[in-house]
Scaffold this active site. Structure first.
Site, PDB file in Angstrom:
ATOM      1  N   SER A 195      47.118  31.570 -10.726  1.00 33.52           N
ATOM      2  CA  SER A 195      48.103  31.072 -11.245  1.00 33.52           C
ATOM      3  C   SER A 195      48.098  30.979 -12.879  1.00 33.52           C
ATOM      4  CB  SER A 195      48.598  30.077 -10.160  1.00 33.52           C
ATOM      5  OG  SER A 195      47.751  28.548 -10.371  1.00 33.52           O
ATOM      6  N   VAL A 238      42.553  21.095 -26.774  1.00 29.85           N
ATOM      7  CA  VAL A 238      42.442  21.273 -28.713  1.00 29.85           C
ATOM      8  C   VAL A 238      41.140  22.079 -28.878  1.00 29.85           C
ATOM      9  CG1 VAL A 238      41.155  18.976 -28.342  1.00 29.85           C
ATOM     10  CG2 VAL A 238      42.511  19.430 -30.657  1.00 29.85           C
ATOM     11  N   ARG A 275      52.287  12.450 -30.932  1.00 31.56           N
ATOM     12  CA  ARG A 275      53.389  12.517 -29.620  1.00 31.56           C
ATOM     13  C   ARG A 275      52.902  11.160 -28.809  1.00 31.56           C
ATOM     14  NH1 ARG A 275      50.014  18.077 -27.916  1.00 31.56           N
ATOM     15  NH2 ARG A 275      48.009  16.607 -28.621  1.00 31.56           N
ATOM     16  N   TYR A 321      49.672  13.065 -13.906  1.00 27.85           N
ATOM     17  CA  TYR A 321      48.765  13.416 -13.846  1.00 27.85           C
ATOM     18  C   TYR A 321      46.892  13.020 -13.423  1.00 27.85           C
ATOM     19  CZ  TYR A 321      44.369  16.307 -15.341  1.00 27.85           C
ATOM     20  OH  TYR A 321      42.791  16.693 -14.938  1.00 27.85           O
ATOM     21  N   ALA A 374      43.372  22.876  -9.050  1.00 26.14           N
ATOM     22  CA  ALA A 374      44.473  21.556  -9.420  1.00 26.14           C
ATOM     23  C   ALA A 374      45.499  22.048 -10.237  1.00 26.14           C
ATOM     24  CB  ALA A 374      43.486  20.769 -10.425  1.00 26.14           C
ATOM     25  N   GLN A 375      46.673  21.036 -10.350  1.00 30.55           N
ATOM     26  CA  GLN A 375      47.296  21.651 -11.956  1.00 30.55           C
ATOM     27  C   GLN A 375      47.155  20.160 -12.481  1.00 30.55           C
ATOM     28  OE1 GLN A 375      50.192  21.132 -14.414  1.00 30.55           O
ATOM     29  NE2 GLN A 375      50.102  18.982 -13.492  1.00 30.55           N
ATOM     30  N   ILE A 376      46.633  21.216 -13.609  1.00 31.65           N
ATOM     31  CA  ILE A 376      46.143  20.246 -14.840  1.00 31.65           C
ATOM     32  C   ILE A 376      46.750  20.310 -16.430  1.00 31.65           C
ATOM     33  CG2 ILE A 376      44.084  20.993 -14.351  1.00 31.65           C
ATOM     34  CD1 ILE A 376      43.755  23.225 -16.590  1.00 31.65           C
ATOM     35  N   ASP A 381      46.644  29.555  -1.426  1.00 33.44           N
ATOM     36  CA  ASP A 381      47.039  28.091  -2.572  1.00 33.44           C
ATOM     37  C   ASP A 381      46.644  26.810  -1.983  1.00 33.44           C
ATOM     38  OD1 ASP A 381      48.322  26.056  -3.393  1.00 33.44           O
ATOM     39  OD2 ASP A 381      50.152  27.602  -4.165  1.00 33.44           O
ATOM     40  N   ASN A 418      36.929  14.958 -21.732  1.00 35.93           N
ATOM     41  CA  ASN A 418      37.474  16.433 -22.432  1.00 35.93           C
ATOM     42  C   ASN A 418      36.326  17.758 -22.474  1.00 35.93           C
ATOM     43  OD1 ASN A 418      39.312  14.305 -23.178  1.00 35.93           O
ATOM     44  ND2 ASN A 418      40.872  15.715 -23.907  1.00 35.93           N
TER      45      ASN A 418
END
Length: 308
Positions: A34, A189, A270, A146, A79-81, A55, A175
């Site tokens: 995905s 980034v 942000r 998260y 994972a959902q990142i 999944d 990161n």
């Protein structure tokens, strides 16, 4: 060695897969593709790795795969990142990162898997750093769902160790950047800026650009996974360069690689963004024998070269 890599078609996962294939492992990848990409595995699949489309939220499918493959190590990177999506849809974030991890742990336990290496996050768990560099016992104060879901997944790993004797370890990344990275979330980034360099466009900085992060090259992260799998150590390990780098410094590091006028555009800050973070990685050095080998300048050169 038989290994299972969840999320192995993703940015970091595919580098772990490559490292495992290179050392001769029998590698199975579980990924619903995905957010990952099949092309990330092109070389690995050509050298014997197998991709299973699935999944981690499907407990039955995860259980069936583990029982069939009988891996000796599971590297859990699925994972959902997306930090922003975790804010807008925290339930989805929890289903993937918490429930999905529980499904993998249950399958590992039932299949007699000796070792599981879990992927976690340093900055997202610690939130605004009270100590820099932040050690593993830094207070937990995530700024987004998260980070909370990742910390919860870590605790489930440690629970399964206490309750069932399953050997687990969690790697808290800084990161991560490098080849194959998608510009998703704040970690993207460098991918975004490298794209701007190659397109001859100006980068956008949110706020004053003094926000700091601990950037670690993906090849070093893959090596940390292999070392963690070979160790008996448990609990969390920070995996980073151990240095603060702000956004303005990133621009300056990339400026020589771009066309004239690689000057940033500024946009409003942000809300909820962590101001400063760097990770104390001394535990990984002392107990895993790991430390980052690729500095930012060399890492940026490799990342740009992969995009040209």
């Amino acid at each position: 060695m038989r290994t299972l890599v969840t999320g192995g078609a993703g940015f970091i996962g595919s580098h772990v897969v490559d490292a495992l294939v290179t050392r001769g492992d029998d590698v199975t990848v579980l990924d619903d593709v995905s957010t990952g990409r099949r092309e990330n595995l092109e070389s690995a699949l050509g050298n014997g790795a197998k991709l299973v489309d699935g999944d981690i939220r499907d407990a039955g499918a995860v259980m069936e795969l583990c029982e069939r493959v009988r891996p000796e190590v599971i590297f859990h990177l699925a994972a959902q990142i997306d930090v922003r999506r975790s804010v807008t849809d925290p339930a989805f974030d929890a289903r993937v990162n918490v429930e999905g991890t529980v499904n993998v742990l249950r399958a590992a336990q039932a299949s007699g898997v000796p070792r599981m290496v879990n992927t976690s996050s340093g900055g997202a768990i610690y939130g605004e750093a009270q100590t820099i560099p932040a050690p593993e016992d830094h207070p937990v104060a995530p700024e987004a769902p998260y980070g909370l879901s990742k910390f919860c997944a870590e605790n489930y790993c440690e629970l399964f160790t206490r309750l069932h004797g399953l050997s687990t370890v969690s790697l808290r990344y800084g990161n991560v950047y490098g080849p194959r990275q998608d510009p998703l979330g704040e970690a993207g980034v460098i991918a975004i800026f490298c794209g701007k360099v190659l397109a001859g466009e100006r980068p956008t900085i949110f706020g004053d650009g003094r926000q700091t992060r601990d950037y670690v090259y993906v090849g070093d992260v893959a090596r940390a996974n292999l070392l963690a799998a070979e160790s008996d150590a448990g609990g969390p390990f920070n995996i980073g360069l151990g240095e603060e780098v702000d956004v303005l410094e990133l621009v300056e590091a990339l400026r020589p690689h771009g066309a004239d006028g690689f000057d940033p555009e500024h946009a409003p800050e942000r809300p909820g963004e962590v101001r400063r973070i760097a990770l104390d990685c001394s535990r990984a050095r002392e107990e895993l024998g790991w430390e980052a080998k690729v500095g930012l300048e060399k890492g940026l050169e490799r990342t740009l070269a992969s995009l040209r």
